[in-house]
Structure formats: structure tokens, C-alpha cells
Design an enzyme around this catalytic site. Structure first.
Site, PDB file in Angstrom:
ATOM      1  CG  HIS A   1      35.419  -0.387 -10.924  1.00 51.18           C
ATOM      2  ND1 HIS A   1      36.393   0.555 -10.774  1.00 51.18           N
ATOM      3  CD2 HIS A   1      36.051  -1.589 -10.900  1.00 51.18           C
ATOM      4  CE1 HIS A   1      37.571  -0.046 -10.665  1.00 51.18           C
ATOM      5  NE2 HIS A   1      37.391  -1.352 -10.741  1.00 51.18           N
TER       6      HIS A   1
ATOM      7  CG  ASP B   1      32.554   1.219 -16.273  1.00 51.40           C
ATOM      8  OD1 ASP B   1      33.151   0.538 -17.133  1.00 51.40           O
ATOM      9  OD2 ASP B   1      32.864   1.205 -15.065  1.00 51.40           O
TER      10      ASP B   1
ATOM     11  CD  GLN C   1      34.393  -6.585 -15.866  1.00 48.65           C
ATOM     12  OE1 GLN C   1      34.425  -7.622 -16.521  1.00 48.65           O
ATOM     13  NE2 GLN C   1      35.417  -6.197 -15.130  1.00 48.65           N
TER      14      GLN C   1
ATOM     15  CE  LYS D   1      38.684  -4.109 -16.358  1.00 52.14           C
ATOM     16  NZ  LYS D   1      39.066  -4.935 -15.216  1.00 52.14           N
TER      17      LYS D   1
ATOM     18  CB  CYS E   1      37.520  -1.526  -7.511  1.00 51.54           C
ATOM     19  SG  CYS E   1      39.265  -1.868  -7.424  1.00 51.54           S
TER      20      CYS E   1
HETATM   21  N1  PLP Z   1      34.794  -0.332 -14.471  1.00 53.52           N
HETATM   22  C1  PLP Z   1      34.564  -1.630 -14.288  1.00 53.52           C
HETATM   23  C2  PLP Z   1      33.166  -2.141 -14.317  1.00 53.52           C
HETATM   24  C3  PLP Z   1      35.630  -2.504 -14.083  1.00 53.52           C
HETATM   25  O1  PLP Z   1      35.402  -3.804 -13.892  1.00 53.52           O
HETATM   26  C4  PLP Z   1      36.944  -1.975 -14.065  1.00 53.52           C
HETATM   27  C5  PLP Z   1      38.090  -2.860 -13.788  1.00 53.52           C
HETATM   28  O2  PLP Z   1      37.967  -3.875 -13.137  1.00 53.52           O
HETATM   29  C6  PLP Z   1      37.117  -0.611 -14.277  1.00 53.52           C
HETATM   30  C7  PLP Z   1      36.028   0.188 -14.472  1.00 53.52           C
HETATM   31  C8  PLP Z   1      38.484   0.007 -14.295  1.00 53.52           C
HETATM   32  O3  PLP Z   1      39.186  -0.464 -15.396  1.00 53.52           O
HETATM   33  P1  PLP Z   1      40.748  -0.112 -15.533  1.00 53.52           P
HETATM   34  O4  PLP Z   1      41.378  -0.544 -14.259  1.00 53.52           O
HETATM   35  O5  PLP Z   1      41.183  -0.932 -16.706  1.00 53.52           O
HETATM   36  O6  PLP Z   1      40.848   1.342 -15.768  1.00 53.52           O
END
Ligand code: PLP
Length: 407
Positions: free
Chosen positions: A121, A198, A201, A224, A364
Site C-alpha cells: 500500500h 503492515d 489487512q 479495519k 492506494c
Molecule cells: N496498509 C494496507 C495494506 C491497507 O490496506 C491500508 C488501508 O487500506 C493501509 C495500510 C493504510 O491504513 P490507514 O488508512 O488506516 O492508515
């Protein structure tokens, strides 16, 4: 196995209609709907227990502080971590920025590398690019195979002694690929690199244990995991956090302040400047307690069965092209309708007219789109409340959308 239909009764956000049709929510990878356990806990806290934390000497503040710190202990239990290794952040993005700014600026220099996967992401790309710009270090991305899994041979080649940190998405939000974090972390460790996971998900879908994963940092977002927005977590290994300078200055994160010099609190307080998201921390703990009561292994097994069902049903839709066929995958179903001029956004709009909420765009993850040669994909994603009926509605909706787009 969990009964998704029974669980739905706990989610007021799922009832009602959209565009005159019963609402089908298939965008849990973006954000989850909230169970009553979270809504009611936050409501009760705000009505009866709310006060500032760490500062007041009166009963209300003491109680609030106790609950806020108990919430940290709940997060630690969720991750099988130690309480003082849990830093509250605003979310995954904020957590990774913390590491990139604090650890990155203190430890990276010219000639060093940060290695990430080609399926990250933007939250695990851009903070490293900014830090690389400042420190002279280099950001390198490991390529993907055609099925959307990581090219592990390339990873082995790239993961040399220049690499000081490896950033790994646990489940890719654009493809659903589950990365073999434990195995990759072990390889990274051979060269002494730190590993950041990360888990944005994976936290709502898989049991997480930072000790088993073998990582040094792990980040996830409250919203999430069926909790509120505005809060997330950075877990960091105690000695690594201790080696990191503060990144934001202000109240709460200090030991002693004079105009000449300030000394800083130990982690986690060192990284939590300002009045924190108190109600959100209480809500996050309620969400994690709720998830742990369901059992993460139960959730993973139930969702795996639903995912298999969804893949089989999607295969019935003519002209549907899927992205992300890694042997280990979960929760996210990315696709396009291969019809002339049919953009993912059109598919999403046509489904929305039928009351079905999915996501369309680059998620993203623009490098993933570039890898697969598409500007965007449509994405349906699952939550604990997703039923076979939701999937059937999606397939029915896609068949209708296809007919309309083909006209
Ligand atoms: N990393 C992953 C794999 C994500 O799916 C997301 C959000 O969709 C993020 C990071 C960023 O999360 P946040 O927007 O809650 O900071």
C-alpha cells in the site's frame, strides 16, 4: 465455524437499504462496519467515564487513565506482545510514518537500503521515499510473480547486507496475497535487517503473534478491526523502540522540560505527544475483545470457506478477469470486466445502483496496477458479517452490469 447471519444482527450499519435495494456491504478492506459491542462501549465511556488521561488527580481522570492503559494491555494480548511495546498511533499510515521518521532518520544513511514488496500500500512506500530523500538511503521493491505472489528468488537476491529494513504487507489489499511473513522475516534477519509488518489487512482476518512472526515492528488500524477511526497501533520490539528518538514533540512524551534542554519519556509515551484518542482507544479494546471472543482462527476458517465460495461464483461471470491468484490468499477479490470501455468505476456504479458497495480504483497501490497493466480494478472484500447471500447478490449484480456495459 461462525454464523455470519447471526453476527449481522450486531451491526446496525448493515441494515437498511441503498438506492432502494437491501444494502450489501463488500468494502470491509477499506473500513469495517461496527458491532454494538464497540458502539455501546464508546457511548457508555463518553456518557459515564470520560476524562483526560495521565494528568488529572481526580477520580474521573484516574478511571479514564486506567481504562486507557487497560486498552493497551488488550492490544498487547491481541498481538502476544508486551504492554510497553504498544504505541498508540492514528492508524497504520501514522505508525509506518513514525518508524520511517524516527527509526529511519536515526539509523539510515547513504548506501543503506529499505526493501519492500511490489504489493505494498502507498502507506508502506511513500514514508520510506521521503526518508530516503533525507538520509540518502535507497528504496528497493521486490517484484511480483504473475499470480500476485512475491518473487521469493528475487527477494533472496535483493535481501543483502545493504538492506537495513524490510517492509512487508501481510495481506495485500489490492490482491489478497498472504505473504509468508515468518519465512521472509527469517531471511531478512540473516543479514541483520529489521522487519516491519503492515498488518492493516491481516489484523481482522488472521491470528497475529509478533513473537512467531519474528518481526520488529507491526502496524494496524482500529477502523479495519471493527473499531473506530482515528486510532491504530505500532508494535515495536522493546530494545528497538528504546533506540528511537521522538518524532513529535509536546505534552506527555517528556520527562523534564527546561528552555535549555528536554529529556524524553521512555517508550511508548515517547511517541505519544499530546492528548491521545482516549475514547478511540477504549473502542479499539472493545473491538479486539470482541474479535478475540469470536476467535481469530475461527474467523480465518469461516472466511476461507466463504472466499472459496466467492471465487467459484465469480468464475461464473463471463468476461470477468481476476487479479491475485497467489496460492495463499484471502479476504480480497479483485477483478475487472474485460469489455471495451468498461472501467472498474462503471462496474462499481452499476453495482451501487443495485445496493451493492464495492471499491473501484487503484486501492492506494498504484505499483500493483502498473505491474498488472491496468489503471484500476474493482474489489469486493469480506468481513465477519459477509454471507453467501451477499456473494450471490454480487454475482447477480455483475451479470446485470455486464449486460448493460455490453450494450
Ligand atoms: N496498509 C494496507 C495494506 C491497507 O490496506 C491500508 C488501508 O487500506 C493501509 C495500510 C493504510 O491504513 P490507514 O488508512 O488506516 O492508515
Amino acid at each position: 465455524m461462525l454464523d455470519a447471519l447471526a453476527l449481522r444482527a450486531q451491526f446496525p450499519g448493515l441494515s437498511g437499504s441503498a438506492n432502494g435495494k437491501p444494502f450489501v456491504y463488500l468494502d470491509s478492506a477499506a473500513t469495517t462496519q461496527k458491532p454494538l459491542a464497540v458502539i455501546e462501549r464508546m457511548d457508555y465511556f463518553l456518557r459515564n467515564e470520560y476524562g483526560t488521561v495521565h494528568r488529572g488527580l481526580y477520580a474521573r481522570s484516574v478511571r479514564s487513565t486506567q481504562l486507557y492503559e487497560d486498552a493497551r494491555a488488550t492490544v498487547a494480548r491481541f498481538l502476544n506482545a508486551e504492554v510497553d511495546e504498544v504505541v498508540y498511533t492514528m492508524g497504520t499510515t501514522d505508525a509506518i510514518n513514525l518508524v520511517a521518521w524516527s527509526w529511519g532518520r536515526a539509523h539510515l544513511k547513504k548506501g543503506d537500503r529499505v526493501l519492500v514488496t511490489g504489493m505494498e500500500h502507498h502507506a508502506n512506500i511513500v514514508p520510506w521515499q521521503i526518508t530516503a530523500e533525507i538520509t540518502g538511503a535507497e528504496l528497493v521493491a521486490c517484484p511480483l510473480l504473475d499470480d500476485g505472489s512475491l518473487d521469493e528468488e528475487a527477494f533472496d537476491r535483493l535481501c543483502d547486507e545493504r538492506v537495513k529494513l524490510v517492509g512487508l504487507v501481510h495481506i495485500a489489499n489490492s490482491l489478497g496475497t498472504i505473504n509468508p511473513v515468518q519465512r521472509l522475516a527469517a531471511r531478512a534477519k540473516r543479514h541483520g535487517a529489521l522487519v516491519l509488518v503492515d498488518a492493516a489487512q491481516s489484523a481482522p482476518h488472521l491470528p497475529l503473534d509478533v513473537k512467531t512472526l519474528g518481526c520488529d515492528f507491526l502496524a494496524f488500524s482500529g477502523h479495519k478491526v471493527y473499531g473506530p477511526t482515528g486510532i491504530g497501533v505500532l508494535w515495536g520490539r522493546r530494545d528497538v523502540l528504546a533506540s528511537m528518538p521522538p518524532w513529535r514533540g509536546g505534552g506527555e512524551m517528556i520527562e523534564k522540560v527546561t528552555f535549555e534542554r528536554t529529556t524524553f519519556a521512555k517508550p511508548p509515551a515517547r511517541f505519544e505527544a499530546g492528548t491521545p484518542p482516549i475514547t478511540e482507544a477504549i473502542g479499539l479494546a472493545a473491538a479486539l475483545e470482541w474479535l478475540m471472543a469470536l476467535g481469530l482462527a475461527n474467523i480465518a476458517a469461516t472466511e476461507h470457506a466463504l472466499y472459496t465460495y466467492a471465487e467459484a461464483r465469480l468464475a461464473e461471470v463471463p468476461d470477468l478477469v481476476r487479479y491475485g491468484q497467489a496460492p495463499q490468499r484471502s479476504s480480497v477479490l479483485a477483478f475487472n470486466l474485460a469489455l471495451p470501455g468498461a472501467h472498474a468505476a462503471d462496474v462499481s456504479s452499476l453495482l451501487d445502483m443495485q445496493g451493492i458497495a464495492i471499491r473501484a480504483g487503484h486501492h492506494c497501490a498504484q505499483p500493483v496496477m502498473a505491474r498488472f497493466g491496468v489503471p484500476a480494478t474493482a474489489r469486493a472484500s469480506l468481513g465477519v458479517y459477509t454471507t453467501r447471500d451477499d456473494i450471490d447478490r454480487l454475482v447477480e449484480g455483475l451479470l446485470k452490469a455486464r449486460t448493460m456495459l455490453a450494450m
